[in-house]
Design an enzyme around this catalytic site. Structure first.
Site, PDB file in Angstrom:
ATOM      1  N   LYS A   1       0.873  -1.172   0.000  1.00 27.20           N
ATOM      2  CA  LYS A   1       0.000   0.000   0.000  1.00 27.20           C
ATOM      3  C   LYS A   1       0.914   1.228   0.000  1.00 27.20           C
ATOM      4  O   LYS A   1       1.773   1.369   0.878  1.00 27.20           O
ATOM      5  CB  LYS A   1      -0.809  -0.094   1.291  1.00 27.20           C
ATOM      6  CG  LYS A   1      -1.973   0.785   1.499  1.00 27.20           C
ATOM      7  CD  LYS A   1      -2.753   0.182   2.681  1.00 27.20           C
ATOM      8  CE  LYS A   1      -3.755   1.128   3.271  1.00 27.20           C
ATOM      9  NZ  LYS A   1      -3.185   1.884   4.404  1.00 27.20           N
TER      10      LYS A   1
HETATM   11  O1  G3P Z   1      -5.848   3.285   7.172  1.00 27.45           O
HETATM   12  C1  G3P Z   1      -6.268   4.475   7.806  1.00 27.45           C
HETATM   13  C2  G3P Z   1      -7.192   5.229   6.924  1.00 27.45           C
HETATM   14  O2  G3P Z   1      -8.362   4.457   6.831  1.00 27.45           O
HETATM   15  C3  G3P Z   1      -7.454   6.592   7.446  1.00 27.45           C
HETATM   16  O3  G3P Z   1      -8.312   6.512   8.515  1.00 27.45           O
HETATM   17  O4  G3P Z   1      -9.363   7.213  10.587  1.00 27.45           O
HETATM   18  O5  G3P Z   1      -7.076   8.044  10.063  1.00 27.45           O
HETATM   19  O6  G3P Z   1      -9.052   8.897   8.785  1.00 27.45           O
HETATM   20  P1  G3P Z   1      -8.463   7.752   9.528  1.00 27.45           P
END
Ligand code: G3P
Length: 214
Positions: free
Chosen positions: A85
């Protein structure tokens, strides 16, 4: 459609695997940093929790060479299941093209624009990963982003799939699919909340009251 857990916690992964509908896991360097100082060793633990499903691993290194070597090392642990990723930068697009040429599955993450989707398609990525809630908070409109990515991939007749991430509620999960995402990844609390509805809960109470348990 595939539902994944967004976490690097082994405990969360084990709990998600128990749910029966979660097939794998997505991690990122921030999530990893909360759990371990040895991300590749930790990746092996996560692979063991989901012995058949995909595990998305984002290199913690930031230079082109560091990302390349870490992605190769991660993929070597389970070539069929690890997805490298990479955040959607010029370096990452170039690296994804190289890694996919080596047979390593790649995804572009932190995606917000159809131009990034176009490049993911060109690089042969299996997934693009839009951050839905972050886009909503940035006033780009989280679901509008998903719509535009879906339109771009359809225009290109692309095999690249949309994995919606940064999902904070069950509504964001289901809306992402309704707006064109193929797959979703979410934290454990959001996954556990997917079936929740107040009318379902009142029906359950009604049924239970009809048959008092001894
Ligand atoms: O992998 C993390 C991505 O899904 C971002 O999530 O919760 O940091 O906005 P968040």
């Amino acid at each position: 459609m595939t539902i994944l857990l967004d976490s690097a916690s082994v405990d969360d992964a084990a709990a998600a695997a128990e749910l029966g509908f979660v097939r794998g896991i997505t991690t990122n360097p921030a999530l990893m940093a909360r759990e371990t100082k040895e991300p590749l060793a930790h990746l092996e633990r996560l692979l063991a929790v989901f012995p058949e499903g995909p595990v998305c691993y984002q290199p913690t290194g930031t230079s082109f060479a560091a990302m390349r070597e870490e992605a190769r090392a991660a993929a070597s642990l389970a070539p069929d299941r690890v997805v490298a990723k990479l955040p959607a930068t010029l370096d990452a697009v170039r690296l994804a093209g190289i890694l996919t040429g080596e047979g390593i599955r790649c995804a572009l993450t932190a995606v917000y624009s159809p131009a990034q989707a176009l490049l993911a398609h060109e690089a042969g990525c299996v997934w693009i990963i839009p951050y839905v809630d972050r886009a909503a908070r940035h006033s780009d409109g989280g679901l509008t982003v998903v719509n535009s990515l879906a339109a771009m991939l359809a225009r290109l007749q692309s095999d690249t799939r949309i994995l919606a991430a940064s999902l904070k509620s069950s509504v964001q999960v289901s809306d992402s699919i309704l707006h064109g995402a193929h797959d979703v990844t979410a934290p454990l609390d959001v996954l556990r909340g997917l079936p929740a509805h107040p009318l379902t809960e009142s029906a359950v109470r009604e049924f239970a009251a009809a048959w008092p348990q001894t």
